[in-house]
Design an enzyme around this catalytic site. Sequence first.
Site, PDB file in Angstrom:
ATOM      1  CG  HIS A 145      15.984  57.088  21.785  1.00 12.16           C
ATOM      2  ND1 HIS A 145      14.832  56.368  21.578  1.00 12.16           N
ATOM      3  CD2 HIS A 145      15.893  58.181  21.004  1.00 12.16           C
ATOM      4  CE1 HIS A 145      14.074  57.010  20.713  1.00 12.16           C
ATOM      5  NE2 HIS A 145      14.696  58.113  20.341  1.00 12.16           N
ATOM      6  CG  ASP A 222      20.377  53.391  20.265  1.00 10.50           C
ATOM      7  OD1 ASP A 222      20.616  53.684  19.071  1.00 10.50           O
ATOM      8  OD2 ASP A 222      19.439  53.873  20.922  1.00 10.50           O
ATOM      9  CD  GLN A 225      20.871  60.370  16.276  1.00  9.09           C
ATOM     10  OE1 GLN A 225      21.452  60.906  15.332  1.00  9.09           O
ATOM     11  NE2 GLN A 225      19.557  60.378  16.383  1.00  9.09           N
ATOM     12  CE  LYS A 248      16.986  57.907  14.306  1.00  9.13           C
ATOM     13  NZ  LYS A 248      16.191  59.111  14.570  1.00  9.13           N
ATOM     14  CB  CYS A 388      12.800  59.584  22.547  1.00  9.89           C
ATOM     15  SG  CYS A 388      11.437  59.729  21.415  1.00  9.89           S
TER      16      CYS A 388
END
Length: 430
Positions: A145, A222, A225, A248, A388
């Site tokens: 991202h 990261d 998600q 999220k 992104c």
Amino acid sequence: MSRQNVEALDVEGIRADFPILEREFSVGSETQRADGEAVDDGTPLVYLDNAATTHTPEPVVEAMSDYYRRYNSNVHRGIHHLSQEASIAYEDAHDRVAEFVGASGGREEIIFTKNTTESENLIAYSWGLSELGPGDEVVLTEMEHHASLVTWQQVAQRTGADVKYIRIDEDGRLDMDHARECITDDTALVSAVHVSNTLGTVNPVSELTELAHDHDALSLIDGAQAVPNQPVDVEEIGADFYAFSGHKMAGPTGIGVLYGRKELLEEMEPYLYGGGMVRKVTFEDTTWGELPWKFEPGTPPIAEAVGLHAAVDYLEEIGMANVQAHERELSTYAYERLSEVGDVDIYGPEPGPDRGGLVSFNLEGVHAHDLASIMNDHAVAIRAGDHCTQPLHDKLGVAASARASFYIYNTREEIDVLVDALEDARELFA
Ligand code: PLP
């Protein structure tokens, strides 16, 4: 994840916790009333933009409004009752998040930021700018991202370090042979996305972390998600740093998390300065306070921390293995149904253990933005654009894609609505 322990979600019960899902939109369809007058049909919202932001259940809204109604106050500074209550709630939220992601160091290893982006920038400013220099390499993946890709590109430009990208293969998985070539003794950091927000690929982050450590490099994962959608244990992964966002994972906007190994955080300098993070200040110099406050200057996101705590409670009550199984089932169903529609290109691996709860795709001859607009005419909320991940889209040879992403409250019937709307789009552009 052990399959035997997985229970089907009570989706109707879950949906009742999210009043926003009851919204209906007037999208132009009409019916005859008994008296013959035509009236707009309320079309129910189908929300499939969860990778961007998930909705917030009543217990989270309630916890935040309880904070504002009963103990709103600044933290760490007050002797009075309200400040003490707010401080305890704020600190407890760190402990709860630590427990949720398996950080055995507790609150000292959990820094509250604004979002995943800020968590990654914290590492870039605090560690990257001081530790990197010419000859050092930062290894990313082609599916990063921008939150990580742009950040490390900038740090590299400022420090003279180099950035390398681990290739993806034709199925949208990382080429691990290439990973072994890229990660060398020159590598200072491996920064990888746990679950790709475009391809849905679940990356072998433990393996990447191990490769980094074999070469005395650090790992930054990261997890924007991943944490919302599957069980995550940062110590099992072996991550040195791990970043994610509250909004999220059924929590509020305005709060993100950076997990960091305590020994590393202790050595790092703060990247923002101000009140609340100091031990002793003189006219000449300042010493830093304890972890994690050293990295949380100024008034922090207190109500948001209370909300995040409630979101973690909410998700754990459902069970993260159950959340993962539900999303996997929906993304498999979506993948299969979309594959039946002619002229649809789907990106990322086929359904399986290394695919998360989202599907990005393009309908031939229809720009993703037009597609999202037609979906909106059916009250179906999807995302369209580059998500992104512009370099990844360049690699895929498309400017944009449409993305449907699922959460605990979505159903197969909603995917059917998406697919029917897609057929409409095809007819419209035929
Ligand atoms: N990383 C990934 C994989 C994401 O999907 C996102 C958001 O879409 C981010 C980072 C950035 O998250 P935030 O906007 O909360 O900082």
